[in-house]
Design an enzyme around this catalytic site. Sequence first.
Site, PDB file in Angstrom:
ATOM      1  N   ARG A 188       0.834  -1.206   0.000  1.00  0.00           N
ATOM      2  CA  ARG A 188       0.000   0.000   0.000  1.00  0.00           C
ATOM      3  C   ARG A 188       0.872   1.262   0.000  1.00  0.00           C
ATOM      4  NH1 ARG A 188      -5.465   1.162   0.385  1.00  0.00           N
ATOM      5  NH2 ARG A 188      -6.164  -0.973   0.602  1.00  0.00           N
ATOM      6  N   GLU A 211     -10.377   5.172   6.701  1.00  0.00           N
ATOM      7  CA  GLU A 211      -8.961   5.528   6.763  1.00  0.00           C
ATOM      8  C   GLU A 211      -8.578   6.813   6.021  1.00  0.00           C
ATOM      9  OE1 GLU A 211      -8.263   1.504   5.199  1.00  0.00           O
ATOM     10  OE2 GLU A 211      -6.515   1.479   6.501  1.00  0.00           O
TER      11      GLU A 211
HETATM   12  N1  MTE Z   1     -13.094   4.492  13.931  1.00  0.00           N
HETATM   13  C1  MTE Z   1     -13.197   4.209  15.249  1.00  0.00           C
HETATM   14  N2  MTE Z   1     -14.025   4.928  16.011  1.00  0.00           N
HETATM   15  N3  MTE Z   1     -12.475   3.190  15.798  1.00  0.00           N
HETATM   16  C2  MTE Z   1     -11.596   2.441  15.054  1.00  0.00           C
HETATM   17  O1  MTE Z   1     -10.960   1.526  15.582  1.00  0.00           O
HETATM   18  N4  MTE Z   1     -10.612   2.036  12.832  1.00  0.00           N
HETATM   19  C3  MTE Z   1     -10.283   2.638  11.547  1.00  0.00           C
HETATM   20  C4  MTE Z   1     -11.526   3.243  10.901  1.00  0.00           C
HETATM   21  N5  MTE Z   1     -12.219   4.065  11.826  1.00  0.00           N
HETATM   22  C5  MTE Z   1     -11.459   2.740  13.662  1.00  0.00           C
HETATM   23  C6  MTE Z   1     -12.276   3.784  13.146  1.00  0.00           C
HETATM   24  C7  MTE Z   1      -9.691   1.692  10.607  1.00  0.00           C
HETATM   25  S1  MTE Z   1      -8.045   1.359  10.719  1.00  0.00           S
HETATM   26  C8  MTE Z   1     -10.424   1.095   9.613  1.00  0.00           C
HETATM   27  S2  MTE Z   1      -9.708   0.067   8.489  1.00  0.00           S
HETATM   28  C9  MTE Z   1     -11.871   1.322   9.497  1.00  0.00           C
HETATM   29  O2  MTE Z   1     -12.375   2.172  10.514  1.00  0.00           O
HETATM   30  C10 MTE Z   1     -12.569  -0.023   9.569  1.00  0.00           C
HETATM   31  O3  MTE Z   1     -13.927   0.087   9.575  1.00  0.00           O
HETATM   32  P1  MTE Z   1     -14.807   0.240   8.239  1.00  0.00           P
HETATM   33  O4  MTE Z   1     -14.186  -0.612   7.199  1.00  0.00           O
HETATM   34  O5  MTE Z   1     -16.136  -0.217   8.659  1.00  0.00           O
HETATM   35  O6  MTE Z   1     -14.749   1.694   7.898  1.00  0.00           O
HETATM   36  N1  HPA Z   2      -5.616  -2.959   4.525  1.00  0.00           N
HETATM   37  C1  HPA Z   2      -5.793  -3.330   5.796  1.00  0.00           C
HETATM   38  N2  HPA Z   2      -5.598  -4.538   6.221  1.00  0.00           N
HETATM   39  C2  HPA Z   2      -5.198  -5.457   5.343  1.00  0.00           C
HETATM   40  C3  HPA Z   2      -4.993  -5.138   4.010  1.00  0.00           C
HETATM   41  C4  HPA Z   2      -5.215  -3.819   3.570  1.00  0.00           C
HETATM   42  O1  HPA Z   2      -5.051  -3.458   2.407  1.00  0.00           O
HETATM   43  N3  HPA Z   2      -4.587  -6.254   3.401  1.00  0.00           N
HETATM   44  C5  HPA Z   2      -4.543  -7.205   4.353  1.00  0.00           C
HETATM   45  N4  HPA Z   2      -4.916  -6.733   5.527  1.00  0.00           N
HETATM   46 MO1  MOS Z   3      -7.519  -0.578   9.282  1.00  0.00          MO
HETATM   47  S1  MOS Z   3      -5.490  -0.284   9.426  1.00  0.00           S
HETATM   48  O1  MOS Z   3      -7.285  -1.391   7.744  1.00  0.00           O
HETATM   49  O2  MOS Z   3      -7.684  -1.834  10.398  1.00  0.00           O
END
Ligand code: MTE
Ligand code: HPA
Ligand code: MOS
Length: 758
Positions: free
Chosen positions: A315, A718
Amino acid sequence: MDGALRIAGQAMAHDSALKHCTGEARFLDDTAEPPGTLHAAFVLSGVAHGRLLAIESGPALALAGVVAILTAADIPGRNDIAPTGRDEALLATDLVEHAGQPVALVVADTREAALAGAAAVMLRIDALPPVLSIEAALAAEQLLIPPMLLAEGDAPAALAAAPHRVSGEFRCGGQEHFYLEGQVALAIPGEDRDIVLHSSTQHPTEVQHIAARVLGCDFNRVTVQVRRVGGGFGGKESNASAVAAAAAFAAVVTGRPVKLRLSRKADIASTGKRHPFLFRWEVGFDVAGRVLALDATLAADGGHTPDLSGGVMMRALTHALNACHVADVRLRGLVCKTNTVSNTAFRGFGGPQGVLLMEDVVHRVARVLGRTPEAVRAHNFAGAPNPATTPYGATLEGDLIRRVWAEARDGAEWDRRRAEIDAFNAAHPFLRRGLGSVVLAFGISFGLPHLNQAGALVHVYTDGSVRLNHGGTEMGQGLFIKVAQVVAEVFGVDLERIAITATSTGEVPNTSPTAASTGSDLNGWAAHAAASTIRERMAAVAAARWGVEPGDVQFEDNRATAGNHTLSFGELAQACYLARVSLSATGYYKTPDLDWDGATMRGRPFFYYSYGAAVAEVAVDTLTGENRVLRADLVQDCGRSLNPAVDRGQIEGAFVQGLGWLTCEELWSDPAGRLRTLGPSTYKIPGSRDVPPVFNVRMLEGPPARVPTIFRSKAVGEPPLMLATAVWNALKDAVGTDRLDLPATPERVLAAVSSLRV
Ligand code: MTE
Ligand code: HPA
Ligand code: MOS
């Protein structure tokens, strides 16, 4: 799919918002422990690298309440918690490879006794020289995985032919996740060596697999349950399994329920963080500021095991040009092996580090040419008149890149404030202000194609209430309410009719982690599929009763209707039951059109891109290096947002988390490699006063996603973290420096100021 929506798309409070505030939301440690529950604590190595000679457990065993002291030799199955399936010890055997590595597990009647026992276990370790930095690992040629290469065109030739060339180097630090709820698991043994495993994890299926591997049993013996996670941020994607597997193994050995809740110190010492990176680059460009060639090495500190570092580097490399196009590119990715904790996923997953590269390049090119970074960046944006392709062969949407930037720039009143800030700086010898920006294109999908799938299980009961289950985990990001909104939309019922339930490997199996911001995209579609299956069956029953076509039956306002015919949703559910029609269905989704060759780094790894832009203003005290963000203006493309209230929270929170990474959060280890920033007194996460006093957050108006995502929404979890990169650029602007390493703490800012004075 693209028509008017009633419930999906509404700004609704997070289903647990009130419960989070009142304390009624039950996190794992709030739920009642079964009678007889034992508590465990890890014994951690105090040495970064060494031979483990002996574990002296006698004095600890003599302490009141201590029941057992378990070592690797007690593990019934394999001593291996590697997410990729190869050799990462749960408990160290002959070798310790980082300070904070778990070596033994103390099990006791109470948590206090377990912690006292852990402190009393003596480890005899014969210290070896540790490798503690990226530079040292590069010098020793210690890599965790083979070097990665993302190349397009002929960068060396294009560099040689370019009218201008400059090179640079900079670094960024790691980041502790600092989830409020630390790592925790409760293992409850049942009959036939069955285990119910409650875990605070983003990846229940991996916890299931790794617990089974450690126990030496089939996957079907382990059921993992997760009601909610008190923050994960990537830190519970692979890192929850060590804690869960340890609790499971202690439960099997003792035959009693075992809870393992890490102390904050043990959590920070033993779990992985964001990868620190070192960047070295050379760029070729023309007098107009067009970047013609880029040759760069991205070296990451992977820590002592691979964990997810390959994916993180993938990434980083695929995001290193960010929203720009460069014709001739050579990007090398080196994942270094060091004697530090194994670094892991953290919001953005290498993307935030990658994005820094082009920003640094743009900044330098601008300074060489005497232009603004904004002008140079815009001149290199992907999309007409430049090509829209990435060096790995995918295509960006140039119009959206330009649109988010134009909206951010206008919303921030760039021209007026630029002039104001210049005037301020001219009038103030020691205080300086700076203005910076960033424009972001972030790829949505797991970099590993097979992870882009999800399942759901929906039941309708005969009173018309609905039970929703899917493979995603709730960690505060609002996934559960978004998916519930999708199901309410499909059935045309109120959100209150949908019961949100805990994630369980027993209900939806073989799931992917909730990560890569894909949670609502994947689980939203899977739940949509399950609900649609049931709705079709219900429509057929209603149509038969009314003598109409199933397609004529509408579901809205908690009713099914066709012409003058009407039944409440519950009455129709009851009618289906009496007609012996199933009211339960699974749903499945896989992201279409992905194509990625990891060996050649070519293809279309991301279903679509999420775009954003930001402008940040900072103030710097050049006598102390202290700095703060005075104002931030963010624009984020959420497509047609599933829940604008939740998405706004994600944008604000991600930006502030990114701000922390880039300015105040510093991981500091002593020369022996022991991390010393093990709590909030020494590790400074942003507080409420670090939130910009003027904080304007906007979602890009209108444009639905151009690919068929669920209700044309876009992922948001993210991407906005990377909008904080504008703060780094603003600090460089304020100080007037070429190089500013991260985190830009007051010390580093002051050093940059001082280096300009001499
Ligand atoms: N938001 C909150 N409140 N708590 C979390 O742990 N994790 C983040 C983001 N937002 C997180 C958050 C991360 S690293 C990711 S990958 C996404 O939420 C995962 O959730 P989603 O795929 O449902 O957006
Ligand atoms: N993002 C987050 N977590 C992951 C990914 C990615 O692209 N690939 C494998 N685990
Ligand atoms: Mo988020 S770093 O992909 O859990």
